[in-house]
Structure formats: structure tokens, C-alpha cells
Design a protein around this motif. Sequence first.
Motif, short mmCIF file in Angstrom:
data_model
loop_
_atom_site.label_atom_id
_atom_site.label_comp_id
_atom_site.label_asym_id
_atom_site.label_seq_id
_atom_site.Cartn_x
_atom_site.Cartn_y
_atom_site.Cartn_z
N MET A 119 0.82 -1.19 0.00
CA MET A 119 0.00 0.00 0.00
C MET A 119 0.86 1.25 0.00
O MET A 119 0.51 2.23 -0.66
N ILE A 120 1.93 1.20 0.74
CA ILE A 120 2.80 2.38 0.82
C ILE A 120 3.39 2.68 -0.55
O ILE A 120 3.45 3.83 -0.98
N PHE A 121 3.79 1.63 -1.28
CA PHE A 121 4.32 1.81 -2.63
C PHE A 121 3.26 2.38 -3.56
O PHE A 121 3.52 3.34 -4.31
N MET B 266 3.28 6.05 -5.45
CA MET B 266 3.16 6.22 -6.90
C MET B 266 2.02 7.19 -7.24
O MET B 266 2.16 8.03 -8.12
N ALA B 267 0.90 7.09 -6.52
CA ALA B 267 -0.20 8.04 -6.72
C ALA B 267 0.22 9.45 -6.31
O ALA B 267 -0.15 10.43 -6.97
N LEU B 268 1.00 9.54 -5.25
CA LEU B 268 1.50 10.84 -4.79
C LEU B 268 2.38 11.49 -5.86
O LEU B 268 2.20 12.67 -6.20
N GLY C 20 -8.57 4.36 -5.01
CA GLY C 20 -7.39 4.55 -5.85
C GLY C 20 -7.54 3.85 -7.19
O GLY C 20 -7.16 4.39 -8.23
N ALA C 21 -8.11 2.65 -7.18
CA ALA C 21 -8.32 1.91 -8.43
C ALA C 21 -9.31 2.65 -9.32
O ALA C 21 -9.10 2.79 -10.53
N ILE C 22 -10.38 3.17 -8.72
CA ILE C 22 -11.37 3.92 -9.50
C ILE C 22 -10.77 5.20 -10.06
O ILE C 22 -10.95 5.52 -11.24
N VAL D 33 -3.97 0.82 -11.39
CA VAL D 33 -5.24 0.10 -11.18
C VAL D 33 -4.92 -1.32 -10.72
O VAL D 33 -5.50 -1.81 -9.74
N ALA D 34 -3.99 -1.97 -11.40
CA ALA D 34 -3.61 -3.34 -11.02
C ALA D 34 -3.01 -3.39 -9.61
O ALA D 34 -3.34 -4.28 -8.83
N VAL D 35 -2.15 -2.44 -9.28
CA VAL D 35 -1.55 -2.40 -7.94
C VAL D 35 -2.63 -2.23 -6.88
O VAL D 35 -2.64 -2.95 -5.86
N ASN D 36 -3.56 -1.32 -7.10
CA ASN D 36 -4.63 -1.09 -6.11
C ASN D 36 -5.56 -2.30 -5.99
O ASN D 36 -5.98 -2.64 -4.89
N LEU D 37 -5.86 -2.95 -7.10
CA LEU D 37 -6.69 -4.16 -7.02
C LEU D 37 -5.95 -5.29 -6.31
O LEU D 37 -6.57 -6.05 -5.55
N PHE D 38 -4.64 -5.38 -6.50
CA PHE D 38 -3.85 -6.37 -5.77
C PHE D 38 -3.88 -6.06 -4.27
O PHE D 38 -3.97 -6.98 -3.44
#
Length: 116
Positions: free
Chosen positions: A1-3, A7-9, A73-75, A92-97
Motif C-alpha cells: 500500500m505504501i508503494f 506512486m499516486a503521490l 485509488g483503483a477507481i 489500477v492493477a496495484v490497487n486491485l492487488f
Amino acid sequence: MIFGGAMALFEGIAAVAKDDLFLSTRHYVFEFSLQGWGWVHLILGIIIILAGCAVLTGALWARFLGVFVAGLGAIANFLWIPYYPIWATVLVAVNLFIVWALCHGMHREAGHAHAA
């Protein structure tokens, strides 16, 4: 989650700074200004990082919060695809994971509680 939050930041910082690596999209249903989307990703990234730190404490509420903000985040990244397609798809893939991992962890802990 931190990663994923980091990345979103970074994505948000780049958009707020009006970096020229983003595509200009016309007639997109969810069209905001680049800075508007940047602030969305910046704030969401900070919240995801903080939720990731809370998950490390092992608190159940942190897992629920993590599922919620990773879902957001995925949305947000799904809606961001026209602006930066590859990066948004990866996030999207990272957030779904993240959502899967947090839910899978809750399911396993519930199974161990019933076995005891």
C-alpha cells in the motif's frame, strides 16, 4: 500500500506541476483540469500511504480502511487512463492487488479464529 500510495503521490505532484508528459484528452466524460486530477491523486496518495502505515500495526480497522482507499485509488486511476494510460493501468492493477491482499488476509485470519 505504501508503494501504491507513493506512486499516486508522485502522479499527483506531476499533474499539479503541469508536467508535459500527460495526454490532453478532449470530450472525456470525466474531464477535469490536469491540476484538479493532480490534487485528487495527491490527496488520495497521502491517504493510501497513511492507511498502509496503519495496516502495518495489524489493526482490523486499518485493513477495512485500506480496502476502501485502495478501491478509491483503483477507481481514480481507471478514470485517469486517458491522461496517462500505461501508468494508470499499472496503478489500477496495484490497487486491485492491495484490495485482494487485504481481503485475503482477513479471510485467512477468520479461518484461523474458527479453527481455534
